[in-house]
Design a protein around this motif. Structure first.
Motif, PDB file in Angstrom:
ATOM      1  N   SER A   1       0.818  -1.215   0.000  1.00  0.00           N
ATOM      2  CA  SER A   1       0.000   0.000   0.000  1.00  0.00           C
ATOM      3  C   SER A   1       0.856   1.272   0.000  1.00  0.00           C
ATOM      4  CB  SER A   1      -0.943   0.014   1.202  1.00  0.00           C
ATOM      5  OG  SER A   1      -0.208   0.100   2.407  1.00  0.00           O
ATOM      6  N   TYR A   2       2.162   1.116   0.065  1.00  0.00           N
ATOM      7  CA  TYR A   2       3.076   2.267   0.059  1.00  0.00           C
ATOM      8  C   TYR A   2       4.258   1.940  -0.831  1.00  0.00           C
ATOM      9  CZ  TYR A   2       6.412   5.727   1.651  1.00  0.00           C
ATOM     10  OH  TYR A   2       7.321   6.745   1.695  1.00  0.00           O
ATOM     11  N   PRO A   3       4.659   2.823  -1.697  1.00  0.00           N
ATOM     12  CA  PRO A   3       4.063   4.116  -2.008  1.00  0.00           C
ATOM     13  C   PRO A   3       2.858   3.957  -2.937  1.00  0.00           C
ATOM     14  CG  PRO A   3       5.946   3.779  -3.424  1.00  0.00           C
ATOM     15  CD  PRO A   3       5.875   2.589  -2.496  1.00  0.00           C
ATOM     16  N   LEU A   4       2.018   4.976  -2.948  1.00  0.00           N
ATOM     17  CA  LEU A   4       0.921   5.007  -3.906  1.00  0.00           C
ATOM     18  C   LEU A   4       1.511   5.297  -5.279  1.00  0.00           C
ATOM     19  CD1 LEU A   4      -1.701   7.037  -1.842  1.00  0.00           C
ATOM     20  CD2 LEU A   4      -1.628   4.566  -2.215  1.00  0.00           C
ATOM     21  N   HIS A   5       0.919   4.726  -6.312  1.00  0.00           N
ATOM     22  CA  HIS A   5       1.452   4.845  -7.666  1.00  0.00           C
ATOM     23  C   HIS A   5       0.601   5.806  -8.492  1.00  0.00           C
ATOM     24  CE1 HIS A   5       4.034   1.442  -6.721  1.00  0.00           C
ATOM     25  NE2 HIS A   5       2.974   0.898  -6.177  1.00  0.00           N
ATOM     26  N   PHE A   6       1.261   6.620  -9.294  1.00  0.00           N
ATOM     27  CA  PHE A   6       0.547   7.569 -10.147  1.00  0.00           C
ATOM     28  C   PHE A   6       0.001   6.881 -11.394  1.00  0.00           C
ATOM     29  CE2 PHE A   6       3.089  10.647  -7.749  1.00  0.00           C
ATOM     30  CZ  PHE A   6       2.097  11.554  -7.429  1.00  0.00           C
ATOM     31  N   LYS A  11      12.422   6.729  -5.195  1.00  0.00           N
ATOM     32  CA  LYS A  11      12.962   6.190  -6.450  1.00  0.00           C
ATOM     33  C   LYS A  11      11.856   5.564  -7.296  1.00  0.00           C
ATOM     34  CE  LYS A  11      16.046   3.386  -5.277  1.00  0.00           C
ATOM     35  NZ  LYS A  11      17.072   2.397  -5.100  1.00  0.00           N
ATOM     36  N   ILE A  12      10.944   4.846  -6.652  1.00  0.00           N
ATOM     37  CA  ILE A  12       9.829   4.226  -7.377  1.00  0.00           C
ATOM     38  C   ILE A  12       8.951   5.302  -8.003  1.00  0.00           C
ATOM     39  CG2 ILE A  12       7.685   2.910  -7.088  1.00  0.00           C
ATOM     40  CD1 ILE A  12       9.225   1.286  -4.895  1.00  0.00           C
ATOM     41  N   THR A  13       8.563   6.285  -7.202  1.00  0.00           N
ATOM     42  CA  THR A  13       7.697   7.366  -7.693  1.00  0.00           C
ATOM     43  C   THR A  13       8.384   8.149  -8.803  1.00  0.00           C
ATOM     44  OG1 THR A  13       6.640   7.559  -5.529  1.00  0.00           O
ATOM     45  CG2 THR A  13       6.420   9.435  -7.011  1.00  0.00           C
ATOM     46  N   ALA A  14       9.644   8.495  -8.598  1.00  0.00           N
ATOM     47  CA  ALA A  14      10.381   9.272  -9.596  1.00  0.00           C
ATOM     48  C   ALA A  14      10.509   8.488 -10.904  1.00  0.00           C
ATOM     49  CB  ALA A  14      11.758   9.644  -9.060  1.00  0.00           C
ATOM     50  N   GLY A  15      10.794   7.209 -10.808  1.00  0.00           N
ATOM     51  CA  GLY A  15      10.906   6.370 -11.999  1.00  0.00           C
ATOM     52  C   GLY A  15       9.598   6.292 -12.767  1.00  0.00           C
ATOM     53  N   LEU A  74      12.602  18.000  -8.379  1.00  0.00           N
ATOM     54  CA  LEU A  74      11.687  16.869  -8.256  1.00  0.00           C
ATOM     55  C   LEU A  74      10.718  17.048  -7.088  1.00  0.00           C
ATOM     56  CD1 LEU A  74      10.716  13.995  -8.971  1.00  0.00           C
ATOM     57  CD2 LEU A  74      12.536  13.145  -7.473  1.00  0.00           C
ATOM     58  N   LEU A  75      11.242  17.324  -5.903  1.00  0.00           N
ATOM     59  CA  LEU A  75      10.417  17.330  -4.702  1.00  0.00           C
ATOM     60  C   LEU A  75       9.537  18.572  -4.551  1.00  0.00           C
ATOM     61  CD1 LEU A  75      13.007  15.936  -2.138  1.00  0.00           C
ATOM     62  CD2 LEU A  75      11.152  14.700  -3.266  1.00  0.00           C
TER      63      LEU A  75
END
Length: 160
Positions: free
Chosen positions: A22-27, A57-61, A125-126
């Motif tokens: 459930s973490y991180p949420l995906h876009f 890293k997951i979200t940014a990718g 990014l942030l």
């Protein structure tokens, strides 16, 4: 919604609280907008210890930012003091030993070009990257949280 915010969000369903998926949420279908902000290396250096690097890293990718290092950078003493025009820790004022007084820290030699580039990339990014519309999707239950005008709706329907 700033990318930094998503690093602290998880699925709101009770059944997902214990699931690592459930973490991180995906876009999904994210519309990104860059809003230029004043560069603030002090903030980046101070928030970095609180950021979950693997989730970032997951979200940014997923959003197409592939320049992040594989391991979380640890700010060196020179990075945190020279990249920041911060206040030094409170010191007692001579006339009143219990009241703190602040003074500006004297900048130390500049950080390396590589450190400075990383700070700029993280700032972009942030803080400057915003998601204006799309959805955040839980990896565990698949629930979608709509994002409209940069605001995610985390209200759950009554049946959930």
């Amino acid at each position: 919604m700033k990318i930094l915010t998503t690093n602290f969000l998880t699925c709101a369903l009770k059944t997902c609280k214990t699931s690592p998926l459930s973490y991180p949420l995906h876009f999904k279908d994210a519309e990104l907008v860059q809003q230029e902000l004043e560069y603030n290396p002090t903030f980046i250096v101070n928030i970095l210890p609180r950021v979950d690097w693997d989730a970032l890293k997951i979200t940014a990718g997923e959003l197409g930012f592939t320049t992040l290092p594989t391991t979380k950078p640890s700010p060196s003493p020179s990075t945190s003091t020279s990249a920041a025009n911060a206040l030094t820790p409170p010191a007692s004022h001579p006339s009143n030993p219990t009241s703190p007084s602040y003074s500006l820290a004297t900048p130390t030699p500049a950080t390396s070009d590589e450190d400075e580039k990383l700070l700029h990339d993280l700032h972009t990014l942030l803080l400057e990257t915003q998601v204006m519309s799309g959805k955040l999707v839980c990896g565990n239950c698949g629930h979608e949280y709509a994002i409209k005008e940069g605001i995610a709706n985390f209200l759950l329907p009554n049946h959930l």
